[in-house]
Scaffold this motif. Structure first.
Motif, short mmCIF file in Angstrom:
data_model
loop_
_atom_site.label_atom_id
_atom_site.label_comp_id
_atom_site.label_asym_id
_atom_site.label_seq_id
_atom_site.Cartn_x
_atom_site.Cartn_y
_atom_site.Cartn_z
N VAL A 147 0.72 -1.03 -0.12
CA VAL A 147 0.08 0.10 -0.21
C VAL A 147 0.76 1.34 0.06
CG1 VAL A 147 -1.50 1.64 0.98
CG2 VAL A 147 -2.34 -1.25 1.26
N ARG A 148 1.81 0.74 0.81
CA ARG A 148 2.43 1.98 0.83
C ARG A 148 3.25 2.45 -0.14
NH1 ARG A 148 8.30 2.99 4.87
NH2 ARG A 148 8.25 5.09 4.59
N ILE A 149 4.34 1.14 -1.45
CA ILE A 149 4.63 1.49 -2.77
C ILE A 149 4.07 2.36 -3.82
CG2 ILE A 149 5.33 -0.05 -4.31
CD1 ILE A 149 6.51 -1.31 -2.32
N VAL A 150 2.12 1.54 -3.57
CA VAL A 150 0.88 2.34 -4.22
C VAL A 150 0.95 3.66 -4.57
CG1 VAL A 150 -1.10 2.34 -5.20
CG2 VAL A 150 0.05 0.05 -4.14
N ARG A 151 1.01 3.97 -2.38
CA ARG A 151 1.05 5.76 -2.72
C ARG A 151 1.32 6.76 -3.11
NH1 ARG A 151 2.74 8.31 1.87
NH2 ARG A 151 3.64 6.36 3.48
N LEU A 153 3.87 5.91 -5.44
CA LEU A 153 3.92 5.86 -7.02
C LEU A 153 2.93 6.90 -6.78
CD1 LEU A 153 4.57 2.14 -7.75
CD2 LEU A 153 6.36 3.76 -8.26
N LEU A 154 1.44 6.64 -6.76
CA LEU A 154 0.80 7.56 -7.17
C LEU A 154 0.98 9.33 -7.51
CD1 LEU A 154 -2.50 5.54 -6.13
CD2 LEU A 154 -1.46 6.33 -8.74
N GLU A 155 1.24 10.10 -5.73
CA GLU A 155 1.91 11.08 -6.12
C GLU A 155 2.72 11.24 -7.00
OE1 GLU A 155 1.86 12.60 -3.25
OE2 GLU A 155 0.44 11.65 -1.85
N ASP A 156 3.75 10.30 -8.29
CA ASP A 156 4.43 10.92 -8.83
C ASP A 156 3.18 10.66 -10.10
OD1 ASP A 156 5.85 12.25 -7.82
OD2 ASP A 156 7.88 11.01 -8.30
N GLU A 157 2.43 9.90 -9.41
CA GLU A 157 1.39 9.69 -10.98
C GLU A 157 1.47 8.82 -12.12
OE1 GLU A 157 0.09 13.40 -12.84
OE2 GLU A 157 -0.87 14.31 -11.46
N ASP A 158 2.56 7.64 -11.54
CA ASP A 158 3.19 6.18 -12.29
C ASP A 158 2.43 5.51 -12.34
OD1 ASP A 158 4.07 4.53 -13.21
OD2 ASP A 158 5.75 4.56 -12.71
N SER A 159 1.18 5.73 -12.46
CA SER A 159 -0.20 4.76 -12.29
C SER A 159 -0.24 3.34 -12.95
CB SER A 159 -1.71 5.55 -12.95
OG SER A 159 -1.44 5.53 -14.72
N VAL A 160 0.54 3.19 -13.56
CA VAL A 160 1.10 1.71 -14.70
C VAL A 160 1.23 1.16 -13.80
CG1 VAL A 160 1.66 0.83 -16.73
CG2 VAL A 160 0.68 2.21 -16.74
N GLN A 161 2.93 1.97 -12.91
CA GLN A 161 3.48 0.51 -11.84
C GLN A 161 2.73 0.33 -10.78
OE1 GLN A 161 7.61 1.94 -11.90
NE2 GLN A 161 7.99 -0.44 -10.95
N ALA A 162 1.60 1.42 -10.49
CA ALA A 162 1.30 0.89 -9.29
C ALA A 162 0.29 0.55 -8.95
CB ALA A 162 0.40 3.05 -8.31
N ARG A 191 -8.07 5.87 -6.09
CA ARG A 191 -7.65 6.89 -7.15
C ARG A 191 -6.43 5.51 -8.11
NH1 ARG A 191 -2.58 9.61 -3.38
NH2 ARG A 191 -2.11 10.57 -5.44
N ILE A 192 -6.89 4.24 -7.84
CA ILE A 192 -6.37 4.08 -9.42
C ILE A 192 -7.81 3.70 -9.84
CG2 ILE A 192 -5.99 1.11 -10.08
CD1 ILE A 192 -3.31 2.16 -8.52
N SER A 193 -8.60 3.53 -9.87
CA SER A 193 -9.82 4.07 -10.85
C SER A 193 -9.23 5.10 -11.51
CB SER A 193 -11.21 3.73 -9.69
OG SER A 193 -11.22 2.06 -9.42
N ASP A 194 -9.20 6.35 -10.18
CA ASP A 194 -9.32 7.33 -10.95
C ASP A 194 -8.83 7.23 -12.11
OD1 ASP A 194 -9.38 10.30 -11.70
OD2 ASP A 194 -9.01 10.90 -10.05
N TYR A 195 -6.77 6.85 -11.62
CA TYR A 195 -6.11 7.32 -13.07
C TYR A 195 -6.50 5.78 -13.87
CZ TYR A 195 -2.72 9.78 -10.52
OH TYR A 195 -2.46 10.82 -9.91
N SER A 196 -7.21 4.70 -13.49
CA SER A 196 -7.54 4.06 -14.95
C SER A 196 -9.21 4.51 -15.76
CB SER A 196 -7.90 3.04 -14.42
OG SER A 196 -7.01 2.12 -13.49
N LYS A 284 -6.92 17.17 -12.78
CA LYS A 284 -6.06 17.07 -12.71
C LYS A 284 -5.92 17.05 -14.08
CE LYS A 284 -6.13 15.13 -7.65
NZ LYS A 284 -6.37 14.10 -7.17
N PRO A 285 -4.16 16.65 -13.97
CA PRO A 285 -3.07 16.83 -15.77
C PRO A 285 -3.81 14.83 -15.81
CG PRO A 285 -1.60 17.25 -14.09
CD PRO A 285 -2.60 16.90 -13.25
N HIS A 286 -4.06 14.23 -15.20
CA HIS A 286 -4.85 12.42 -16.32
C HIS A 286 -5.85 12.81 -16.77
CE1 HIS A 286 -6.01 12.26 -11.66
NE2 HIS A 286 -7.12 11.21 -12.44
N GLN A 287 -6.38 13.59 -15.92
CA GLN A 287 -8.32 13.46 -16.27
C GLN A 287 -8.18 14.63 -17.37
OE1 GLN A 287 -9.14 15.31 -12.68
NE2 GLN A 287 -9.94 13.14 -11.29
#
Length: 450
Positions: A147-151, A153-162, A191-196, A284-287
């Motif tokens: 969960v910490r890794i996901v959090r 990675l999402l701070e830097d908007e790396d949603s694929v690896q997250a 947040r993953i659903s948002d980025y996806s 946000k940029p991804h949106q």
């Protein structure tokens, strides 16, 4: 330091451990720490050699890890340098010192996270061995790490690896009852659903989290705002109507800057360009990601446009260019179905700022997916909308009131019929609420006295 290490090397094995630990304590206790990284490097390089022995090496490294965690070394930069150098020195024999290396990696991740180096901190945590070694971590600890890794990675908007590490965390989500970890996992889920671009799912999860009392009030307001944003970007249809209804009934939503566009979408009103531009500034940029049309859609639009007479005032756009663009066009198309009984391809294209063929393609896809009720006459180039009460039902039942029996009557006027249905539905819902409250003993009616 080198002379002292040479003297220690001449000692017997049973005395070496205490001697190395004494050297470490002396180095850490000096007021001038400018030479500390070099001294620690030489010391660690010596103790990890096979001639010194695995037991002694582990004891000395454990003491170093303990000193670093207790803040004996002042300054984050100095600690970061020592930890990175120690990890590089121990790397060739990482299997023998796995527990100490894992502890150092956790400390390095803390330092990097404090410095807002999100991706670097995530990569350090990725290097921790969780499934093998001297002591396997329990599932609950693994979940915290994932969960910490996901959090991070999402701070830097790396949603694929997250998403990769989120999937691993999802398999272990049942292993903990700790409230904080569960909330962090649910936030990552939203947040993953948002980025996806699963905006409907993200909106529901953000809204659910906005009610959790353990979360700070400002954070809950931020999550409610994120829920509204995702609901606006979600594909138009009955499912989105339910989410919009739930958000509109939330009294806190009226204080949000995006409340006006939420209200307009809920009431199926056509959105204007000025309102869209104002809302676009909050995304946000991804949106704001650009989207491309499929080859089939481009071909269908081109074939439909070939049959039309050229119109110099007609739009030349063949489809939406961004996620927001698509959401607004689909919403306006759905809103137009509440206003018109039928509309030509050209008229719909003018309304959506699309070519007639592209407007037909969008309507066709929505009808196919069950998000729009209607039929298309390609000979007459006409889209006919079906007037049903299903969307009203979606909005009225979003509060969980269940099915309300409705008796329709033919008034001969579709708008009168729709208005009457809305009044009937509202009255039935009010009656259901009063009945529910009466059963719970929350409402009492005064009895008339003679």
């Amino acid at each position: 330091m080198e002379q002292k290490l040479a003297q220690v090397a001449a000692l017997s094995q049973k005395d070496k451990a205490a001697a190395y630990q004494s050297l470490l304590a002396q180095a850490l206790g000096r007021q001038d720490q400018s030479q500390l990284p070099a001294d620690i490097h030489i010391l660690v390089e010596n103790v990890v050699q096979e001639s010194v022995g695995l037991v002694i090496g582990r004891q000395v490294l454990s003491e170093l890890v303990k000193a670093l965690s207790e803040g004996v070394i002042a300054g984050a930069d100095l600690r970061k340098r020592i930890v990175e150098d120690t990890l590089a020195t121990v790397q060739p024999r990482i299997v023998s010192y796995e527990e100490q290396v894992n502890s150092l990696r956790f400390q390095l991740a803390d330092i990097l996270e404090a410095g807002e180096e999100w991706s670097e901190a995530a990569r350090v945590l990725m290097g921790i061995s969780l499934d093998s070694g001297q002591r396997a971590l329990p599932d609950e600890d693994k979940l915290r790490v994932y969960v910490r890794i996901v959090r991070l990675l999402l701070e830097d908007e790396d949603s694929v690896q997250a998403e990769t590490y989120y999937n691993r965390a999802a398999l272990l989500a049942h292993s903990t009852t700790e409230k904080e970890t569960i909330l962090q996992f649910k936030l990552c889920q939203a947040r993953i659903s948002d980025y996806s671009r699963k905006f409907l799912e993200a909106a529901s999860r953000y809204h659910e989290l906005s009610w959790v009392p353990e979360i700070d009030e400002d954070e809950r307001t931020h999550m409610l705002l994120a829920a509204v944003t995702c609901a606006v970007l979600a594909p138009a249809g009955p499912n989105r109507s339910r989410v919009l209804a739930s958000l509109c009934r939330d009294e806190r939503a009226s204080d949000l800057p995006t409340y006006n566009i939420l209200l307009k979408m809920f009431h199926d009103r056509i959105l204007r360009s000025a309102e869209i531009k104002e809302f676009e500034q909050t995304l946000k940029p991804h949106q704001l990601a650009r989207i491309s049309l499929s080859s089939n859609d481009r071909l269908a639009s081109a074939v439909a446009d070939d049959d039309d007479l050229p119109d110099p005032n007609a739009s030349t756009r063949t489809g939406p260019s961004t996620v927001l663009d698509r959401a607004v066009m689909e919403h306006n198309l759905l809103a137009s179905s509440k206003i018109y009984n039928n509309i030509t391809f050209r008229g719909l294209g003018a309304l959506l700022d699309l070519t007639p063929g592209a407007a037909e393609t969008m309507a066709r896809k929505m009808i196919e997916q069950g998000r729009l009720k209607g039929s298309i006459d390609q000979v007459e180039k006409l889209i006919s909308f079906e007037v049903t009460g299903e969307d009203d039902d979606a909005q009225g039942k979003a509060g969980g009131l269940g099915d309300v029996e409705q008796i329709e009557e033919d008034t001969g006027a579709p708008f009168t019929k729709r208005w009457d249905m809305q009044i009937r539905l509202t009255a039935a819902n009010v009656e259901s609420i009063v009945q529910h409250l009466t059963e719970k003993g929350l409402v009492r009616f005064a009895t008339a006295q003679a």
